[in-house]
Design an enzyme around this catalytic site. Structure first.
Site, PDB file in Angstrom:
ATOM      1  N   HIS A 285       3.432  -9.403  -2.967  1.00 37.12           N
ATOM      2  CA  HIS A 285       2.257  -8.693  -3.465  1.00 37.12           C
ATOM      3  C   HIS A 285       2.580  -8.108  -4.842  1.00 37.12           C
ATOM      4  O   HIS A 285       3.639  -7.505  -5.021  1.00 37.12           O
ATOM      5  CB  HIS A 285       1.847  -7.535  -2.544  1.00 37.12           C
ATOM      6  CG  HIS A 285       1.544  -7.920  -1.136  1.00 37.12           C
ATOM      7  ND1 HIS A 285       2.533  -8.176  -0.203  1.00 37.12           N
ATOM      8  CD2 HIS A 285       0.361  -8.100  -0.490  1.00 37.12           C
ATOM      9  CE1 HIS A 285       1.971  -8.491   0.954  1.00 37.12           C
ATOM     10  NE2 HIS A 285       0.657  -8.461   0.810  1.00 37.12           N
ATOM     11  N   GLU A 310       2.959 -16.152   2.585  1.00 35.64           N
ATOM     12  CA  GLU A 310       1.726 -15.659   1.978  1.00 35.64           C
ATOM     13  C   GLU A 310       2.038 -15.095   0.595  1.00 35.64           C
ATOM     14  O   GLU A 310       2.793 -14.142   0.449  1.00 35.64           O
ATOM     15  CB  GLU A 310       1.066 -14.587   2.842  1.00 35.64           C
ATOM     16  CG  GLU A 310      -0.258 -14.106   2.246  1.00 35.64           C
ATOM     17  CD  GLU A 310      -0.913 -13.027   3.087  1.00 35.64           C
ATOM     18  OE1 GLU A 310      -1.764 -13.376   3.924  1.00 35.64           O
ATOM     19  OE2 GLU A 310      -0.552 -11.848   2.905  1.00 35.64           O
ATOM     20  N   ASP A 312       0.286 -13.183  -1.988  1.00 33.35           N
ATOM     21  CA  ASP A 312      -0.922 -12.371  -1.852  1.00 33.35           C
ATOM     22  C   ASP A 312      -1.239 -11.618  -3.143  1.00 33.35           C
ATOM     23  O   ASP A 312      -0.652 -11.854  -4.192  1.00 33.35           O
ATOM     24  CB  ASP A 312      -0.742 -11.413  -0.672  1.00 33.35           C
ATOM     25  CG  ASP A 312      -2.066 -11.012  -0.034  1.00 33.35           C
ATOM     26  OD1 ASP A 312      -3.135 -11.276  -0.620  1.00 33.35           O
ATOM     27  OD2 ASP A 312      -2.035 -10.425   1.060  1.00 33.35           O
ATOM     28  N   GLU A 695     -66.370 -71.036 -24.450  1.00 30.73           N
ATOM     29  CA  GLU A 695     -66.590 -69.673 -23.991  1.00 30.73           C
ATOM     30  C   GLU A 695     -67.026 -69.719 -22.536  1.00 30.73           C
ATOM     31  O   GLU A 695     -67.483 -70.747 -22.036  1.00 30.73           O
ATOM     32  CB  GLU A 695     -67.676 -68.990 -24.819  1.00 30.73           C
ATOM     33  CG  GLU A 695     -67.297 -68.675 -26.239  1.00 30.73           C
ATOM     34  CD  GLU A 695     -68.383 -67.842 -26.916  1.00 30.73           C
ATOM     35  OE1 GLU A 695     -69.001 -66.995 -26.227  1.00 30.73           O
ATOM     36  OE2 GLU A 695     -68.613 -68.043 -28.114  1.00 30.73           O
TER      37      GLU A 695
END
Length: 854
Positions: A285, A310, A312, A695
């Site tokens: 962390h 982890e 984080d 015609e």
């Protein structure tokens, strides 16, 4: 008295306390050497020590011989006794002991028992306070509170599971088993190696995790610099096994993009193991410059967000190499909470995930929904050589969250290079195997191999919608019976590239498509499919034989070119062609340029399309101006005008709208598409050997009048002519020109003036071009079905001028005139008979002659 011996002065030799530190015998721990090479090195080193020892003994014997032979024995004894009385001998002993302590002190020296019962905390504290390296021998050392680590601490054990440091049952809440002394501003230079940390979470009861913040981990490093953690095992952890974080007991939540103060940095974690943790095995962390390698994290106690590894909140510049996880929620989770900066600039070099729920999970919580703010910090993850084996959620982690091999959410700048997912039980994962979702952007998945996920809905899924991913590159993917949809792209994904996808789907439960996209603008190439009924499904359209789609500027088989727009292309061309505007292209041309949208030049040279919707084909020195102008096989010419086309010409310039022109150095013919007019500078010829001008006329009774009958007018319509009546013409099948057919619509579809001329109105296009067009008749209903006169029985082609075949009786002679009886020519004074081609036949009742009608 004998001569004083010449004593040899020995140099100090290296530290050899291998029982304390491997650094004293480094070759034994050199992983580049084989076991035999290590043993040879050790034997050689010990032999060298033996040589020095033998020389010491020899020199000592010389001293003793000199003392004894010269009668100095009494003098030596007296000197030693005096030293003892004066305390000098004790000083010498203490000095030697102090020198030995430099090699390390054992916690048992300070009273530790290591018996698994006695509280050894004070022994640890005293040993650490000594300032010497501390050694933890074999045994289980119980402690009643956490062990604090000041700066410059060296703590080494007899090995994982041999030297165990464990919390006593009496320890209360909030304590970490081992942590650095200054939790606010940190410490530095800490070396930990070769022991087990047992958090003894069982003392707290079942299902207990941390009470908050970074408290109650087995090893907490807060705000520290230069920490080396090696061969540490963390078991039965209340919170984390090993936690590297910033200063303070509580994790800071200062908002996305705000970095917490006092990070830990320069951290090395190697050959460590974590198991039985309540939250994460090894975690970081708000710290930086961290290496985690060759570690194993597995089998957490609880079933919340329990990750093997982890990375984080606020972690950055972290490298994970060759680690392994098993039985966790996330094998590796790189993430952050919504009110904290995400982990960023993370590198993963090799990882094996075994039976984790989500082997690799990258996310920034609180930034997933369409109404959430875009993460400003979730960026830069590079992961290579990832292995996922049997991802599943048998234990029910995170309220039975769905398993994944990989999930990327809210991150941008993610590169996966080498990912293999394998299962031998397809029922373990039935939804999506790999997902890019929840506003993830700029992600690259390369070298992905998935095998065995035959019951899964999607192999790889870029989830769309209001919070879908975007800007995703998927390449070099091999799918072996993995996903009813091999690669699936949801709605709203504007930028996606899918290349080199190979899939086998013959073992899948109801396979659908190898590649499926909701939008119509993906880049797709290199698809190879076996067993999928559809190779590619794009915007609801199936392509069963493969598909190649490219977006953006495209150049191929071209030696040189100028600017190419992102929606333009140049192919098979040379010499500085430019397709500098959107939706324009140049094919097999040279020195040509498109400078307006929706223009094309092909097979041409030194040509330019300057207007929108322009086309130049097979021309040299051609220019197309304004809108919808074109030149085909027309050189040194310019088409200026709206819907103006030049064909097979040289050296002409045209103006006007809705015209087709041709000529050589001047205009020689023109087709007016707006008004239906044809102009030619020279002769217009017919295809028949005899031709007439005709015609359309309507019969008086609405019945068919057969070919060759002479007709007259009656109430504006025609019927067969009788003797003495004005003959206007012949029912003809050889007319070269026929007027009045009303071929395309009702003759009253547009308004006309009193002289039959068309009434025009001026209109302006969206691009500002003005032109005149016929004014529609408000009574005209374009929805009604119209049948042209040529398909209606009451309308007839009447030859009015020219050489026409006429029915005759037996009185008509070549070179004479004619009259009419019942529409059949008889001798008279009108016209001239050129020749009789079929003599009169009494049975048929007529012959045929060519009559010059004028």
């Amino acid at each position: 008295m004998s001569t004083k011996p010449e004593l040899k002065r020995f140099e100090q030799f290296g530290e050899i306390m291998v029982q304390l530190y491997e650094r004293y015998l480094p070759t034994a721990f050199d992983e580049s050497l084989t076991l035999l090479e290590k043993m040879n090195k050790i034997i050689h080193y010990l032999n060298e020590i033996g040589k020095v020892t033998n020389e010491l003994i020899e020199e000592w014997n010389k001293v003793m011989e000199w003392i004894l032979n010269d009668g100095l024995e009494d003098l030596v004894k007296e000197t030693l006794e005096r030293w003892y009385e004066e305390g000098k001998f004790a000083d010498l002993v203490i000095q030697v002991i102090d020198e030995l302590k430099q090699f390390g002190v054992s916690v048992k020296t300070y009273g530790a028992k290591g018996d698994g019962v006695t509280d050894d905390i004070k022994a640890f504290e005293k040993a650490i306070e000594s300032g010497f390296p501390v050694y933890v021998p074999y045994g289980t050392f119980m402690v009643s509170r956490g062990i604090k680590l000041p700066s410059n601490t060296v703590l080494t054990g007899a090995g994982k599971r041999n030297a165990v440091i464990k919390f006593m049952d009496s320890v209360g809440r909030g304590e970490s088993l081992m942590y650095n002394e200054n939790v606010t501003t940190g410490n530095e230079n800490i070396f930990l190696s070769s022991f087990t940390l047992d958090g003894n979470n069982k003392r707290l009861g079942q299902g207990i995790s941390g009470i908050g913040g970074s408290r109650e981990s087995n090893l907490s490093i807060r705000a520290c610099h230069n920490v080396y953690i090696r061969d540490i095992e963390a078991v039965d952890c209340t919170l984390h096994g090993i936690d590297i974080t910033c200063g303070g007991l509580d994790y800071p939540y200062l908002g996305d993009g705000t970095t917490a103060p006092n990070p830990s940095e320069n951290i090395w974690i190697e050959n460590c193991e974590a198991t039985g943790f309540g939250d994460d095995g090894i975690t970081t962390h708000h710290s930086q410059y961290i290496n985690i390698l060759n570690c194993y994290s597995h089998d957490p106690r609880l079933t919340a967000n329990c990750n093997g590894f982890e990375i984080d909140d606020g972690s950055r510049h972290v490298v994970l190499s060759n680690n392994r996880s098993k039985g966790c929620y996330g094998g590796i989770e790189i993430k952050a909470h919504g009110d904290a900066p995400a982990a960023y600039n993370i590198s993963v070099n090799g990882h094996m995930s075994v039976e984790d729920v989500r082997s690799y999970n990258f996310r920034h919580i609180g930034h997933h929904a369409a109404t959430d703010p875009q993460s400003v910090s979730a960026k830069n993850i590079v992961a290579s050589n990832l292995v996922s084996i049997r991802p599943n959620n048998k234990r029910g982690f995170q309220d039975n969250a769905t398993p994944r091999v990989l999930a990327v959410s809210a991150y941008y700048g993610v590169v996966i290079n080498g990912l293999t997912g394998y299962t031998d039980d397809p029922n373990l994962l039935t939804e999506t195997v790999v997902s890019v979702q929840f506003r993830a952007r700029n992600c690259s998945l390369n070298g992905v191999a998935l095998t065995g996920f035959s019951n899964s809905e999607n192999g790889i899924y870029v989830i769309g919608g209001s919070r879908g991913g975007d800007a995703v590159n998927i390449s070099n993917v091999t799918l072996n019976n993995s996903g009813r949809y091999g690669v699936s792209i949801g709605s709203g994904i504007e930028n996606v590239s899918i290349t080199n996808i190979s899939g086998i789907g013959d073992g899948i439960n109801s396979p659908v498509a190898l590649v499926s996209t909701i939008n119509s603008n993906p880049e797709i190439s290199g698809l190879s499919s076996i067993g999928y009924p559809t190779v590619a499904r794009v915007a609801g359209t199936d392509y069963n034989d493969g598909l190649t789609l490219f977006n953006g500027a495209f150049r191929a088989s071209t030696t040189s070119s100028g600017k190419i727009h992102s929606e333009g292309f140049i192919m098979g061309s040379t010499s500085g062609c430019e397709a500098s505007v959107s939706k324009s292209g140049i094919l097999t041309s040279s020195s040509s340029k498109t400078s307006s949208e929706r223009s094309l030049i092909a097979g041409s040279s030194t040509s330019e399309a300057t207007g929108t919707y322009n086309t130049i084909l097979g021309s040299l020195g051609a220019v197309a101006d304004e809108q919808f102008a074109g030149l085909i096989s027309a050189s040194q010419s310019r088409a200026s005008g709206n819907h103006n086309l030049i064909l097979s010409s040289y050296g002409i310039n045209t103006v006007g709208s809705y015209k087709v022109n041709g000529g050589f150095e001047k205009i020689n013919w023109e087709l007016d598409s707006l008004n239906g007019r044809i102009k030619a500078r020279d002769t217009v010829t017919g295809g028949n050997t005899w031709s007439d001008f005709a015609e359309y006329f309507e019969s008086l009774d609405g019945q068919v009048i057969e070919t060759g009958y002479l007709v007259t007018l009656d109430k504006g319509k025609i019927r067969k002519a009788e003797k003495g009546e004005k003959i206007i013409g012949v029912i003809s099948e050889t007319a070269g020109f026929v007027l009045g057919e009303s071929s395309f619509e009702w003759q009253g579809a547009v308004l006309k003036n009193e002289f039959g001329g068309i009434v025009y109105e001026e209109v302006t296009t969206e691009d500002g071009v003005k032109f005149k067009r016929p004014l529609p008749n408000p009574d005209f209903d374009p929805n009604k079905n119209y049948i042209p006169r040529s398909q209606r029985r009451e309308w007839h082609v009447v030859g009015l001028l020219g050489q026409i075949a006429v029915r005759i009786d037996d009185t008509v002679k070549q070179g004479q005139g004619i009259d009419a009886v019942g529409g059949v020519a008889t001798d008279g004074n009108n016209f001239i008979v050129k020749e009789i081609t079929t003599p009169y036949n009494k049975e048929k009742g007529y012959g045929v002659a060519i009559v010059l009608i004028k």
